[in-house]
Design an enzyme around this catalytic site. Structure first.
Site, PDB file in Angstrom:
ATOM      1  N   THR A 160      35.324  42.435  41.518  1.00 33.48           N
ATOM      2  CA  THR A 160      35.484  42.350  40.068  1.00 33.48           C
ATOM      3  C   THR A 160      34.768  43.491  39.376  1.00 33.48           C
ATOM      4  O   THR A 160      33.794  44.053  39.907  1.00 33.48           O
ATOM      5  CB  THR A 160      34.906  41.008  39.561  1.00 33.48           C
ATOM      6  OG1 THR A 160      34.877  40.992  38.139  1.00 33.48           O
ATOM      7  CG2 THR A 160      33.491  40.791  40.076  1.00 33.48           C
ATOM      8  N   ASP A 161      35.220  43.821  38.172  1.00 33.32           N
ATOM      9  CA  ASP A 161      34.515  44.828  37.380  1.00 33.32           C
ATOM     10  C   ASP A 161      33.175  44.313  36.856  1.00 33.32           C
ATOM     11  O   ASP A 161      32.329  45.092  36.410  1.00 33.32           O
ATOM     12  CB  ASP A 161      35.382  45.316  36.226  1.00 33.32           C
ATOM     13  CG  ASP A 161      35.872  44.208  35.300  1.00 33.32           C
ATOM     14  OD1 ASP A 161      35.560  43.019  35.548  1.00 33.32           O
ATOM     15  OD2 ASP A 161      36.596  44.514  34.331  1.00 33.32           O
ATOM     16  N   GLU A 162      32.950  43.009  36.945  1.00 32.42           N
ATOM     17  CA  GLU A 162      31.713  42.441  36.408  1.00 32.42           C
ATOM     18  C   GLU A 162      30.479  42.863  37.205  1.00 32.42           C
ATOM     19  O   GLU A 162      29.349  42.699  36.731  1.00 32.42           O
ATOM     20  CB  GLU A 162      31.814  40.922  36.320  1.00 32.42           C
ATOM     21  CG  GLU A 162      32.883  40.469  35.338  1.00 32.42           C
ATOM     22  CD  GLU A 162      32.889  38.972  35.119  1.00 32.42           C
ATOM     23  OE1 GLU A 162      31.804  38.393  34.902  1.00 32.42           O
ATOM     24  OE2 GLU A 162      33.972  38.373  35.165  1.00 32.42           O
ATOM     25  N   TYR A 178      27.206  34.694  39.182  1.00 34.44           N
ATOM     26  CA  TYR A 178      28.529  35.037  39.704  1.00 34.44           C
ATOM     27  C   TYR A 178      28.620  36.522  40.034  1.00 34.44           C
ATOM     28  O   TYR A 178      28.907  36.914  41.170  1.00 34.44           O
ATOM     29  CB  TYR A 178      29.621  34.645  38.709  1.00 34.44           C
ATOM     30  CG  TYR A 178      30.924  35.372  38.937  1.00 34.44           C
ATOM     31  CD1 TYR A 178      31.554  35.329  40.182  1.00 34.44           C
ATOM     32  CD2 TYR A 178      31.517  36.130  37.930  1.00 34.44           C
ATOM     33  CE1 TYR A 178      32.741  36.017  40.413  1.00 34.44           C
ATOM     34  CE2 TYR A 178      32.703  36.809  38.150  1.00 34.44           C
ATOM     35  CZ  TYR A 178      33.311  36.757  39.388  1.00 34.44           C
ATOM     36  OH  TYR A 178      34.481  37.441  39.610  1.00 34.44           O
ATOM     37  N   LYS A 208      28.902  38.576  43.715  1.00 39.07           N
ATOM     38  CA  LYS A 208      30.034  39.456  44.014  1.00 39.07           C
ATOM     39  C   LYS A 208      29.533  40.873  44.331  1.00 39.07           C
ATOM     40  O   LYS A 208      30.052  41.529  45.240  1.00 39.07           O
ATOM     41  CB  LYS A 208      31.027  39.487  42.852  1.00 39.07           C
ATOM     42  CG  LYS A 208      31.871  38.231  42.731  1.00 39.07           C
ATOM     43  CD  LYS A 208      32.714  37.962  43.971  1.00 39.07           C
ATOM     44  CE  LYS A 208      33.819  38.994  44.143  1.00 39.07           C
ATOM     45  NZ  LYS A 208      34.681  38.676  45.323  1.00 39.07           N
TER      46      LYS A 208
END
Length: 332
Positions: A121-123, A148, A152
């Site tokens: 993810t870009d997060e 989260y 990741k």
């Protein structure tokens, strides 16, 4: 790579990939999914039974994972705990699935020499200021802000280490926010759509200024297939479709497309650590692998997504009641 093991393939993004891979490429698929609240057998409905098989199991279970990886030409690893609000309430499932689960898969892939593609993810990059012209690139330093996104980020680093330390044939993709059919109604866009269907006013965190870079799940799927088939081993590719919209703009678009006034929503207290802006620079993917999105009109893709939820109420009705009860209990 005709035999794919797709982890998390009964969830939103994973199931859309399975549908896309079967329809657009000559792949047979085994789906490994724990079928938590976010996974559903019905996401795989309509797929040919001779080409798609579901195995219910935990990616952190070595015995389950080993046999499936041994029989696969490639692993496409979507399985993850992925909801920020849930990670703030209880981080432990995120550590178990996103870290221990990824480690277990990597060890099996190393043992059997299996090609590995990791969905991220870009997060993991944290967030950008609203007035910052920059976008995330593969060289952007990691700066996760929630349990989260931090787990990741940790799973990405595990993949990189297995490539460097053990020569694993792996690639990574970090994608922006997905939308489309078969997404759990706890997520932002389907929650607003199903609220309007139910005659409930949508709710917006804070002022709704937070910006996300939206991409249709089918475009994500086509990009992953391109990376799997043509990506350079050890490389990270960012997947985005230049779909930056503020949360306020998204809610107003949903209301407009569903025949409501654009101000027919309520503001609620913002969540802790809410990232301000994500933005993806997909230049490497576009130029190196020749990929381009098919859904370049966000509102057209949003309209088709609304149509899907209207036509598939039996699919989401039970999970809607459960999600809203959970939100109410948490005070959201």
């Amino acid at each position: 790579m005709s035999k794919l093991l797709v982890t998390g393939g009964a969830g939103f993004i994973g199931s859309n990939f399975v549908h896309y891979a079967v329809a657009n490429a000559d792949h047979d698929v085994v789906v490994l999914d724990k079928l938590t609240y976010a996974g559903d057998r019905e996401t795989l409905a309509g797929l040919p039974e001779d080409r798609v098989r579901l195995v219910v199991g935990d990616i952190a279970d070595p015995e389950v994972v080993d046999a499936l990886v041994a029989d696969a030409d490639a692993v496409v690893h979507y399985a993850a705990e992925s909801h920020n609000d849930n990670s703030l309430s209880d981080p432990s499932p995120f550590v178990h699935t996103n870290l221990i689960g990824t480690f277990t898969l990597l060890e099996a892939a190393r043992k059997h020499g299996t090609r590995f593609h990791h969905i991220s993810t870009d997060e993991v990059y944290g967030d950008l200021e609203l007035d910052d012209p920059a976008k995330f690139t593969p060289e952007t330093p990691y700066n996760p802000s929630s349990p989260y996104s931090s787990t990741k980020a940790g799973s990405d680093l595990l993949v990189r280490a297995w490539v460097r330390s053990f020569g694993l044939e792996a690639t990574i993709s970090n994608c922006s926010n997905n939308y489309g059919p078969r997404q759990h109604v706890e997520k932002f866009i389907p929650r607003q759509i199903t609220n309007v269907i139910d005659g409930v006013r949508p709710r917006l965190y804070g002022a709704g200024e937070n910006v996300r870079d939206w991409i249709h799940a089918d475009d994500h799927s086509s990009a992953v297939l391109r990376i799997l088939e043509s990506g350079r081993i050890g490389e990270t590719y960012l997947i985005g479709a230049e779909g930056e919209r503020s949360n306020l703009e998204v809610v107003q678009a949903i209301l407009r497309l569903m025949g409501q006034e654009p101000d027919a929503f309520d503001h609620v207290k913002d969540r802790p650590g809410h990232d301000m802006r994500y933005a993806i620079d997909a230049t490497k993917l576009r130029e190196e692998l020749g990929w381009a999105p098919a859904f370049t009109d966000f509102e057209a893709g949003l309209a088709s997504t609304i149509d899907w939820y209207r036509a598939n109420e039996p699919w989401w009705r039970k999970q809607k009641a459960e999600a809203e009860a959970k939100y109410a209990q948490a005070g959201h």
